[in-house]
Structure formats: structure tokens, C-alpha cells
Design an enzyme around this catalytic site. Structure first.
Site, short mmCIF file in Angstrom:
data_model
loop_
_atom_site.label_atom_id
_atom_site.label_comp_id
_atom_site.label_asym_id
_atom_site.label_seq_id
_atom_site.Cartn_x
_atom_site.Cartn_y
_atom_site.Cartn_z
CG ASP A 1 5.68 -24.92 29.39
OD1 ASP A 1 4.51 -24.50 29.28
OD2 ASP A 1 6.51 -24.43 30.18
CG ASP B 1 2.23 -27.65 33.58
OD1 ASP B 1 2.00 -26.54 33.05
OD2 ASP B 1 3.15 -27.84 34.40
CE LYS C 1 6.13 -44.14 32.70
NZ LYS C 1 7.11 -44.35 31.60
CE1 TYR D 1 -0.23 -29.79 37.54
CE2 TYR D 1 -1.04 -27.55 37.81
CZ TYR D 1 -0.15 -28.44 37.25
OH TYR D 1 0.81 -27.97 36.41
CG ASP E 1 8.13 -42.66 28.69
OD1 ASP E 1 6.99 -42.91 28.22
OD2 ASP E 1 8.88 -43.57 29.13
#
Ligand code: IPM
Ligand code: MG
Length: 357
Positions: free
Chosen positions: A252, A248, A192, A142, A224
Site C-alpha cells: 500500500d 500487505d 524483522k 494471516y 521499519d
């Protein structure tokens, strides 16, 4: 009498509607629990851009810095999508997070019993969900530099940089450990590292710190797989520790386990100084002004503010109990409506909650 000064940023879209409810709720709580709360309203997001040409005016940021806590509704609207990136409401939000050094974003995901049937997943899958996403908030891709567009090539290119130093990873890990110690002492760090160097540093650093703490049981998961596990068996998670972008996305996803993203609060914190308390959801421009938004995520954010930001634990509990009572009486906003519930508007459900306080 204790006195608090909070800044309320009602922002865009459904923001003003859910903020109205929050204001009334805070006033009632302050009366019942004997504290004084001054609510200073400031412009932020698209509305601030309209008035001042910037989504995060200095005057708003200064007030936030001087406050005991900031309660934020939501920002953004598609109509700002064509603005230069730094003028968009979302950039204002990033600027606020960074200006207050809010490196730790805490997103609790807890199933409320009365909403067990509201999830799109089966009841047996979601009934034991009680987890917290601890998301690093002012670093990673970000904020990483360099970033930008390359225009002098035949086909347009754009790029961003996902970067962390070990100090940034250490401080968010310490927060996750602190939270885990108040719970089941289980942390799952999500990265990751099978592909990304930055994730390898993340994994090594987290491991290094967590191993020193005999109380903590640490596991690691690729992002993942974490997405898959959150849908397959979300009950296995307690504290999920992760970077800005992965947090983020996963928050959700996790929000939907509870039935609606309209239920999820968050706290963005620093080791000292005011925190920002805001719902995880966006500004929902499609239903803005229709008095049908769900104010509960913002109310639960206000409850986190009372508890973490102002140390008014009793008032926070009072609010949570009131929300649960109204839900268990079958009242819902449209996002949570099922065949048997009584559907109320934003202000109506707000009034029901106020009556229970
Ligand atoms: C969130 C939001 C923000 C983010 C947006 C609005 C910039 O999605 O708080 O999760 O990506 O952090
Ligand atoms: Mg998000």
C-alpha cells in the site's frame, strides 16, 4: 483459435463498475488478437454472502479451479464488519487464495511518466521507481494457528501466530529469484529479525538459497527501515521479497508512490494452476455506484492475466500502451485529477482506453 475460460469475480463496492470496463476491454482485445475468451461471472465477497450466506461459495471456488485464470475486482464493505470473521468478504478472499494455493503475490509498482506529478512525493524522489513487491500470500500471521480470543480473563485478550516453515520461505524465494533474473538481479528481503524468531528463520533461509545463486545480489532490511526507505529513496529497490503481513503494508505504501492506489495491479500465483489477478485497492464503498472509480488498476491486472496467465503477451502490451496513451492525453479519473487534467467517469475513461486498443 486459442480459447480461454476465465472467471470474473466483480465482488463489492466499485467492483461491478470496474468489471464492466474490463469485460469490454477483454472482448476488444480478443477480437484484435484473435483469441476467444469466455468470461464466466460468479458471486464472491459480500454479494455472495447476501445470496448464499458465505463470501466464497464452493461453486465459485470450483469454477475458479477449473478456469485458465481468475480476474477479481474487489470485495468488502463496512456493513459486513460486524459479521463473524469467517463470514466477512475478506475471509472469502483468504479462502480463495488458500484454495488455489496462491502462495506468490506479485505487485509491480511502476511510475507512469504522465503521472509523475500525481504522487504526493516530489517528482525527483519517485521518477525512477520501478519495483516489484513479492509477497508470500498464504502463510504467516494471516493463517497461523493458534489464533483467537481469550474470554475467561479479567480483561479480554486476543492473539495470532506468525509462523513460517522453511519450505514456505524457500518457494517464495525461488519466485523472487526468477523475477529478479528477468530484471536487475537485485533482491531486498524484508523482515524483522532483530525482534522475531520467525523473521530470523526467514532471513537465514532466504540467505541460504540466494547465496547459492551467483547472479543474484541480495540485501536484507528490517521492515521499519524498509518503510522509511520506500519514502526516502524508493529508486533503490528492484525486487522486494517479504512475508504476508509486511507485504500487505509495504505494498500500500509503495502504491502511493505512483500517485494513486487506483493504479496498482497484482497477480497471485501458484507453480501450476490458475492465478488470480486483482487490483491492490479495495472496494471503495464511499464512491461505489457513482461511476467515478478508476478502472486502471483492474485493467492492468487484466494485462498481467493476459501476459502471465494466458501467454497473450501482445494483447497485454496493446492494453498497457492504450492506458498510457489515454493518460498522456491528459485524461484522468477523479482520484488522479490535478488542475490541468480532463476528469472522466469510470465508464468514460474505459471507452477512451477501448478506442486506443
Ligand atoms: C490486499 C488486501 C487484503 C489483504 C485484504 C482485503 C484481506 O488488503 O490484498 O492487500 O490483507 O491481503
Ligand atoms: Mg492490502
Amino acid at each position: 483459435m486459442k480459447k480461454y475460460k476465465i472467471v470474473l469475480l466483480s465482488g463489492d463496492g466499485i467492483g461491478p463498475e470496474i468489471s464492466e470496463v474490463s469485460k469490454k476491454v477483454l472482448k476488444k482485445l480478443s477480437k484484435n488478437h484473435n483469441f476467444d475468451i469466455e468470461i464466466i461471472e460468479k458471486l464472491f465477497g459480500g454479494i455472495a454472502y447476501e445470496k448464499y450466506g458465505t463470501p466464497a461459495p464452493d461453486e465459485t471456488l470450483d469454477q475458479c479451479k477449473k478456469s485458465d485464470a481468475v480476474l477479481l475486482a474487489c470485495v468488502g464493505d463496512i456493513k459486513y464488519d460486524s459479521l463473524a470473521r469467517e463470514l466477512r468478504p475478506e475471509s472469502g478472499l483468504l479462502k480463495l487464495r488458500s484454495a488455489l494455493n496462491l502462495f506468490a503475490n506479485i505487485r509491480p509498482v511502476k511510475i507512469r511518466k504522465s503521472l509523475l506529478d500525481s504522487s504526493t512525493l516530489k517528482k525527483e524522489i519517485v521518477e525512477h521507481v520501478d519495483l516489484i513487491v513479492v509477497r508470500e500470500l498464504i502463510g504467516g500471521i494471516y493463517f497461523g494457528k493458534p489464533r483467537g480470543h481469550i474470554t475467561n480473563t479479567q480483561i479480554p485478550k486476543a492473539f495470532n501466530t506468525m509462523i513460517y516453515d522453511s519450505a514456505e520461505i524457500e518457494r517464495i524465494t525461488e519466485i523472487a529469484i526468477k523475477i529478479a533474473k528477468q530484471r536487475n538481479k537485485k533482491i531486498c528481503s524484508v523482515d524483522k529479525s532483530n525482534v522475531l524468531e520467525v523473521s530470523q528463520l526467514w532471513r537465514d533461509t532466504v540467505l541460504n538459497i540466494a547465496l547459492k545463486d551467483k547472479d543474484i545480489s541480495l540485501s536484507n532490511m528490517y521492515v521499519d527501515n524498509a518503510a522509511m526507505q520506500l519514502v526516502k529513496d524508493p529508486g533503490q529497490f528492484d525486487v522486494i521479497l517479504t512475508s504476508n503481513l509486511f507485504g500487505d503494508i509495504l505494498s500500500d505504501l509503495a502504491a502511493m508512490l505512483t500517485g494513486s492506489i487506483g493504479m496498482l495491479p497484482s497477480a497471485s500465483l501458484n507453480n501450476n494452476g490458475p492465478g488470480v489477478f486483482e487490483p491492490v485497492h479495495g472496494s471503495a464503498p464511499d464512491i461505489a455506484g457513482k461511476n467515478m472509480a478508476n478502472p486502471i488498476a483492474m485493467l492492468l491486472s487484466a494485462s498481467m492475466m493476459l501476459k502471465i496467465g494466458l501467454n497473450e503477451e501482445k494483447a497485454a502490451e496493446n492494453l498497457e500502451t492504450a492506458v498510457d496513451k489515454v493518460l498522456s492525453n491528459g485524461f484522468r479519473t477523479a482520484d488522479l485529477a490535478d488542475g490541468s487534467s480532463k476528469v472522466l467517469s469510470c465508464s468514460e475513461i474505459g471507452d477512451k482506453i477501448i478506442n486506443e486498443i
